[in-house]
Write a protein that holds these residues in place. Sequence first.
Motif, PDB file in Angstrom:
ATOM      1  N   GLY A  97       0.796  -1.070  -0.155  1.00  0.00           N
ATOM      2  CA  GLY A  97       0.038  -0.187  -0.032  1.00  0.00           C
ATOM      3  C   GLY A  97       0.765   1.302   0.090  1.00  0.00           C
ATOM      4  O   GLY A  97       1.812   1.269   0.612  1.00  0.00           O
ATOM      5  N   ALA A  98       0.499   2.283  -0.659  1.00  0.00           N
ATOM      6  CA  ALA A  98       1.268   3.504  -0.789  1.00  0.00           C
ATOM      7  C   ALA A  98       0.204   4.894  -0.955  1.00  0.00           C
ATOM      8  O   ALA A  98      -0.802   4.638  -1.494  1.00  0.00           O
ATOM      9  CB  ALA A  98       2.136   3.430  -2.126  1.00  0.00           C
ATOM     10  N   VAL A  99       0.895   6.031  -0.424  1.00  0.00           N
ATOM     11  CA  VAL A  99       0.324   7.096  -0.706  1.00  0.00           C
ATOM     12  C   VAL A  99       1.438   8.250  -1.028  1.00  0.00           C
ATOM     13  O   VAL A  99       2.337   7.995  -0.633  1.00  0.00           O
ATOM     14  CB  VAL A  99      -0.358   7.776   0.579  1.00  0.00           C
ATOM     15  CG1 VAL A  99      -1.504   6.736   1.160  1.00  0.00           C
ATOM     16  CG2 VAL A  99       0.572   7.664   1.823  1.00  0.00           C
ATOM     17  N   LEU A 100       0.851   8.956  -1.939  1.00  0.00           N
ATOM     18  CA  LEU A 100       1.881  10.066  -2.499  1.00  0.00           C
ATOM     19  C   LEU A 100       1.418  11.216  -2.720  1.00  0.00           C
ATOM     20  O   LEU A 100       0.286  11.608  -2.794  1.00  0.00           O
ATOM     21  CB  LEU A 100       2.030   9.452  -4.082  1.00  0.00           C
ATOM     22  CG  LEU A 100       2.794   8.164  -4.455  1.00  0.00           C
ATOM     23  CD1 LEU A 100       2.112   6.925  -4.185  1.00  0.00           C
ATOM     24  CD2 LEU A 100       3.266   8.031  -6.047  1.00  0.00           C
ATOM     25  N   CYS A 101       2.307  12.251  -2.629  1.00  0.00           N
ATOM     26  CA  CYS A 101       2.051  13.874  -2.465  1.00  0.00           C
ATOM     27  C   CYS A 101       1.135  14.225  -1.710  1.00  0.00           C
ATOM     28  O   CYS A 101       0.100  14.611  -1.980  1.00  0.00           O
ATOM     29  CB  CYS A 101       1.758  14.052  -3.912  1.00  0.00           C
ATOM     30  SG  CYS A 101       2.194  15.704  -4.200  1.00  0.00           S
ATOM     31  N   VAL A 102       0.910  13.617  -0.261  1.00  0.00           N
ATOM     32  CA  VAL A 102      -0.159  13.828   0.808  1.00  0.00           C
ATOM     33  C   VAL A 102       0.279  15.005   1.460  1.00  0.00           C
ATOM     34  O   VAL A 102       1.376  15.274   2.015  1.00  0.00           O
ATOM     35  CB  VAL A 102      -0.346  12.674   1.456  1.00  0.00           C
ATOM     36  CG1 VAL A 102      -1.466  13.031   2.437  1.00  0.00           C
ATOM     37  CG2 VAL A 102      -0.602  11.432   0.729  1.00  0.00           C
ATOM     38  N   LYS A 103      -0.866  15.980   1.511  1.00  0.00           N
ATOM     39  CA  LYS A 103      -0.515  17.042   2.440  1.00  0.00           C
ATOM     40  C   LYS A 103      -1.279  17.002   3.580  1.00  0.00           C
ATOM     41  O   LYS A 103      -2.441  16.108   3.722  1.00  0.00           O
ATOM     42  CB  LYS A 103      -0.992  18.502   1.790  1.00  0.00           C
ATOM     43  CG  LYS A 103      -0.515  18.757   0.551  1.00  0.00           C
ATOM     44  CD  LYS A 103      -1.026  20.021  -0.320  1.00  0.00           C
ATOM     45  CE  LYS A 103      -0.665  20.474  -1.443  1.00  0.00           C
ATOM     46  NZ  LYS A 103      -1.066  21.469  -1.904  1.00  0.00           N
ATOM     47  N   ASN A 104      -1.090  17.640   4.893  1.00  0.00           N
ATOM     48  CA  ASN A 104      -1.855  17.789   6.151  1.00  0.00           C
ATOM     49  C   ASN A 104      -2.040  16.464   6.840  1.00  0.00           C
ATOM     50  O   ASN A 104      -2.567  16.751   8.092  1.00  0.00           O
ATOM     51  CB  ASN A 104      -3.053  18.357   5.571  1.00  0.00           C
ATOM     52  CG  ASN A 104      -3.052  19.665   4.955  1.00  0.00           C
ATOM     53  OD1 ASN A 104      -2.420  20.719   5.402  1.00  0.00           O
ATOM     54  ND2 ASN A 104      -3.784  19.722   3.729  1.00  0.00           N
ATOM     55  N   ILE A 105      -1.338  15.489   6.444  1.00  0.00           N
ATOM     56  CA  ILE A 105      -1.539  14.025   7.293  1.00  0.00           C
ATOM     57  C   ILE A 105      -0.050  13.829   7.849  1.00  0.00           C
ATOM     58  O   ILE A 105       0.613  13.557   6.722  1.00  0.00           O
ATOM     59  CB  ILE A 105      -2.114  13.214   6.455  1.00  0.00           C
ATOM     60  CG1 ILE A 105      -3.578  13.574   6.129  1.00  0.00           C
ATOM     61  CG2 ILE A 105      -2.427  11.888   7.491  1.00  0.00           C
ATOM     62  CD1 ILE A 105      -4.448  13.821   7.147  1.00  0.00           C
ATOM     63  N   LYS A 106       0.185  13.686   9.011  1.00  0.00           N
ATOM     64  CA  LYS A 106       1.281  13.476   9.449  1.00  0.00           C
ATOM     65  C   LYS A 106       1.931  11.863   9.411  1.00  0.00           C
ATOM     66  O   LYS A 106       3.013  11.761   9.015  1.00  0.00           O
ATOM     67  CB  LYS A 106       1.536  13.721  10.891  1.00  0.00           C
ATOM     68  CG  LYS A 106       2.757  13.471  11.684  1.00  0.00           C
ATOM     69  CD  LYS A 106       2.820  14.041  13.138  1.00  0.00           C
ATOM     70  CE  LYS A 106       1.893  13.629  13.842  1.00  0.00           C
ATOM     71  NZ  LYS A 106       1.769  14.033  15.494  1.00  0.00           N
ATOM     72  N   HIS A 107       0.995  10.872   9.836  1.00  0.00           N
ATOM     73  CA  HIS A 107       1.391   9.583   9.902  1.00  0.00           C
ATOM     74  C   HIS A 107       0.943   8.908   8.413  1.00  0.00           C
ATOM     75  O   HIS A 107      -0.095   7.920   8.466  1.00  0.00           O
ATOM     76  CB  HIS A 107       0.962   8.688  10.856  1.00  0.00           C
ATOM     77  CG  HIS A 107       1.608   8.955  12.057  1.00  0.00           C
ATOM     78  ND1 HIS A 107       2.942   9.366  12.399  1.00  0.00           N
ATOM     79  CD2 HIS A 107       0.847   9.648  13.561  1.00  0.00           C
ATOM     80  CE1 HIS A 107       3.181   9.679  13.752  1.00  0.00           C
ATOM     81  NE2 HIS A 107       2.067  10.001  14.403  1.00  0.00           N
TER      82      HIS A 107
END
Length: 336
Positions: A118-128
């Motif tokens: 699982g992956a997330v890319l270019c995320v703003k405003n979320i620390k973890h």
Amino acid sequence: MKRRKFLQKASISTLGLVTTGNLVACVNPTSQKEEVLTTDTEASVKPLVIATWNTPLAVSTAAEVLEAGGSALDAVEAGCKIEEANEKGQSVGIGGLPDRDGNVTLDACIMNSEGDYGAVLCVKNIKHVISVARKVMENTPHVMLVGEGAEQFALSQGFQKENLLTEASKKAWEKWRQTAKYKPIINIENHDTIGMLAIDKKGNISGACTTSGLAYKMAGRVGDSPIIGGGLFVDNEVGGAAATGLGEEVLKTVGSFLIVELMRQGKSPQEACEEAIARIVNKPNSDFKNFQVGYIAVNKKGETGAYAIHEWFSYNRYKNNENKNIKSDFILNRKA
């Protein structure tokens, strides 16, 4: 929802390439530099944790999970969250250095012993974001979410929105804007991405990788850190590898996947890391003297390896109840 299985034996040519992390961060002055790893031939006593750079608290946190009987997956998530919450790091999680527009954007991926990813890319405003990546793996039919969609998903899963740009990082960005020079800085006693691999008491391997990416990057730039086969790859039958440094160069050789495949062919983790670095350095017209890449690896036996282009790359390893920072060998040392 049913989770998507990633085909572990896909060829390198079919892996999607995107682009990694900056070379700026914090250092623990108490790190031990006297040991240079060339090869680790003794199989370690499980559990084991290895992570890029001088990250003793992250590694000890992961080790505590393992010693209590937790899974390697739980361990790497818990360990990476330590660095994501470290405001002084300026390269992982809150406090990360922003892009050239002043926005902190984070990338992360996680991979379990069953080959799920699982992956997330270019995320703003979320620390973890490492935990958001795990939610993508476990709670969606997808393996990757990007930008606003990833942020919306995180909020739907109960994550809290917060400002990731600290005053220190804002001042550093404002100073950079005076000249706006854009060139990767070769690390000197610093870290950017944290990549972590763990083996639990059952012998299962998992890995995780999280970063704020290259400092003052173009808006929308993504490095190797959240890309399977680039910043991270795990095959529970063989071992795992993780990368740090200039992600554009890691992705061009699909470095972490390459290391695992070399171990599958019989190379030790150390030999595999050295071959992966050589692939970068020996490319035609490689500008390797002006950027850094470092790798860590572990195989199913618990043997570990690490190698870099330049000096100053180090890693933390928890093995046989000892958490130690170790200076990595580097290819320019042998070319000198």
